[in-house]
Scaffold this motif. Sequence first.
Motif: not given
Length: 292
Positions: A123-131
Motif C-alpha cells: 500500500s506504499i508507493d515511494i516514487a523516483d525524484r530527480v531533484c
Amino acid sequence: MNDLIPPEDITKWIPGRKTIDSTAQGWRGLTLMGYRYAGLEVEIPPMRDYMIVVYQDADTSMRRRCNGPWQTEKLRPGSISLLTRGEQSTWQWDDAINVRHIYLGHSAISETAAQIFDRDLASIDIADRVCTTDNMIQFCLNMLEQEYSGFGVGECLFIDALRTQLAVHLIRNYADIAIKETHIGTLGSNLRKVVSEYIEESLGDRIHLEDLASIAGLSPFHFSRRFKLEFGVTPHAFVIQRKIKKAKALLLKRDLPLKAIAADCGFSDQSHMNRTFRKVLGITPAEYRRSA
C-alpha cells in the motif's frame, strides 16, 4: 521481485571510482557508498534497496526517463535524487559529479510502515525524484559519514536508530500513504528492569536496537519512543552512559590496561574509548584515572 541488484553490484551498470564503501562495517539494512563519476548515460537496473543520491559538488543537468518522456532538473551541491526499488530507469548527465549513495533495505521500510501506519508495503508507493532538497537526509548522511570514518560513539545501535529515522522520514515525506496516529506509553517497571539488565550484561557485545525492541515486544520505532519517555534519553545515549559508567569503575583498578577496559566495556578499541570519553566528559580515560 527476481534479479534485484544489491548496492555492491551497482558499478557493473554505473562505472565510476568508488570513494566510500560501508559494506565491511556490518550495518544491517543500511549501506553508504561514495562515487566519482564522469558524464554518463546509464541504464540503472531494478535495485534491491531504495537508493538516495546526495550530490556533493554537482553543477549539471540531470535527465531521467522511465516508461515515458525525459525529466530534466538542474543539480547543485546538496541536491538529492530518490530512486525506488525494483524499477529500471535511464539517467543521463553531462558533467563529472561526486556523490554519496545511501541504500535503505526493503525490510526497513516495510517493517516501519507496518508498525507505525498499520499498512504493509503493497500500500506504499515511494516514487523516483530527480531533484529535491532535504535537510533531514543531509543530516543523516553526515552522521553516517562520521560513523564510517570512525568518529562516532554509538556503532551498531546508532546505525539502527539512523536506519529507522530514515525509514520514517521517507514514508512520512515521500510515500503515498496516510499516517495513522498511535498511542505512546511507557515500558513499565518490569520491562524497564529487563531491558536495563540486558544492556548491563551485554555492554561488552554489540547491542542492536532490534534486539532491545524484541525484548519489549515492540517495533524499533515504538521502542525508541517509549524508551526515551521512560529513561529520558535515547537507547543509543543510554548505552553510551552505561559504557562510560562501567569504564570509570574499571579505571579505578590501576593494574587494568586501558586496552582491556575498552574491550570489556564494548568499545571497538582504546582510541574509540578515548574519543567517547573526551566527547562526553571532556577528558580522556587516562586523565580520569589520574584525577581519581
